[in-house]
Enzyme design. Sequence first.
Site, PDB file in Angstrom:
ATOM      1  N   ASP A   2       0.823  -1.208   0.000  1.00 48.91           N
ATOM      2  CA  ASP A   2       0.000   0.000   0.000  1.00 48.91           C
ATOM      3  C   ASP A   2       0.861   1.263   0.000  1.00 48.91           C
ATOM      4  O   ASP A   2       1.970   1.258   0.534  1.00 48.91           O
ATOM      5  CB  ASP A   2      -0.897  -0.037   1.256  1.00 48.91           C
ATOM      6  CG  ASP A   2      -2.105   0.869   1.134  1.00 48.91           C
ATOM      7  OD1 ASP A   2      -2.322   1.452   0.047  1.00 48.91           O
ATOM      8  OD2 ASP A   2      -2.827   1.008   2.134  1.00 48.91           O
ATOM      9  N   HIS A  20       3.132   3.008  -8.878  1.00 53.98           N
ATOM     10  CA  HIS A  20       2.985   1.568  -9.159  1.00 53.98           C
ATOM     11  C   HIS A  20       4.241   1.029  -9.854  1.00 53.98           C
ATOM     12  O   HIS A  20       4.687  -0.081  -9.587  1.00 53.98           O
ATOM     13  CB  HIS A  20       1.759   1.307 -10.051  1.00 53.98           C
ATOM     14  CG  HIS A  20       0.460   1.717  -9.414  1.00 53.98           C
ATOM     15  ND1 HIS A  20       0.164   1.460  -8.101  1.00 53.98           N
ATOM     16  CD2 HIS A  20      -0.629   2.370  -9.909  1.00 53.98           C
ATOM     17  CE1 HIS A  20      -1.051   1.936  -7.811  1.00 53.98           C
ATOM     18  NE2 HIS A  20      -1.548   2.492  -8.898  1.00 53.98           N
ATOM     19  N   LEU A  33      10.958 -20.789  -4.203  1.00 54.44           N
ATOM     20  CA  LEU A  33       9.933 -19.903  -3.640  1.00 54.44           C
ATOM     21  C   LEU A  33       8.686 -19.973  -4.522  1.00 54.44           C
ATOM     22  O   LEU A  33       8.798 -20.027  -5.742  1.00 54.44           O
ATOM     23  CB  LEU A  33      10.462 -18.449  -3.649  1.00 54.44           C
ATOM     24  CG  LEU A  33       9.465 -17.327  -3.311  1.00 54.44           C
ATOM     25  CD1 LEU A  33       9.146 -17.326  -1.814  1.00 54.44           C
ATOM     26  CD2 LEU A  33      10.029 -15.957  -3.701  1.00 54.44           C
TER      27      LEU A  33
END
Length: 237
Positions: free
Chosen positions: A16, A33, A127
């Site tokens: 955020d 972004h 991962l």
Amino acid sequence: MDKESRIPKHVSIIMDGNGRWARERGMERIQGHLVGADSLKAVTEECVAQGVKYLSVYAFSEENWGRPAEEVSFLMGLLMKKVHEEVSLLMDNGVRFVVLGNRARLSRDLDDAITGLEQTTAKNDALTMIVFISYSGKWDILQAAKKFARKAVEDPSIIDDFGFPEFDSLLVTGGIPDPDLIIRTSGEQRISNYLLWQGAYSEFYFTPVLWPDFRKEEFRQALNEYSTRDRRYGKVK
Ligand code: FPP
């Protein structure tokens, strides 16, 4: 916490503050972004380095479809670009890529590109990176409840013994361990319809740092804080 469990198996992040980061610099929100995507890259590399096995991120909520059309289209375009550009980053680091959410709302092209990358990276095992797109916690619980209802209509005998593990497997996260640690950046302290079911016993870490500024050092601080937490799952020691 014993040594084994000091590194969380699954870290989840509500990324955020991109818009505020851009506004503070007199830039367009989309610039936030763009820089935020670099933070995701840095955190992914750090997860591999630290031995975190699952990293999930909230990239786009069901509610985010209500943002201005240009921003929605920029975010979808950015995702498409990353899906094409980051194949070698994922392969070199042994990262399996998975997108979860209401994928029926994505464009056909984007959905196909995502499926392609999921297949290419399917055997990587350092991962697992899960990107939640068009996701909300209530939506997930509801779609699982609908699946259950259909099964139960077909065979009512399943109802009595249907327990938490069975319900877990109907969520889009079926097979993925619940998050041990949920990080939210930018100072907001709420769950915002994210992993409502799966986060039942997650540890929370809130930081005022805006997502584009959240890099390896900030991530290490979060892991460090996690290692001091006393997880009791409602029991006594
Ligand atoms: C929240 O900041 C961020 C988002 C809604 C988008 C997250 C997307 C990225 C970090 C891009 C990279 C991701 C991928 C998977 C390529 P906000 O816009 O709500 O910020 P604000 O609260 O300051 O307005």
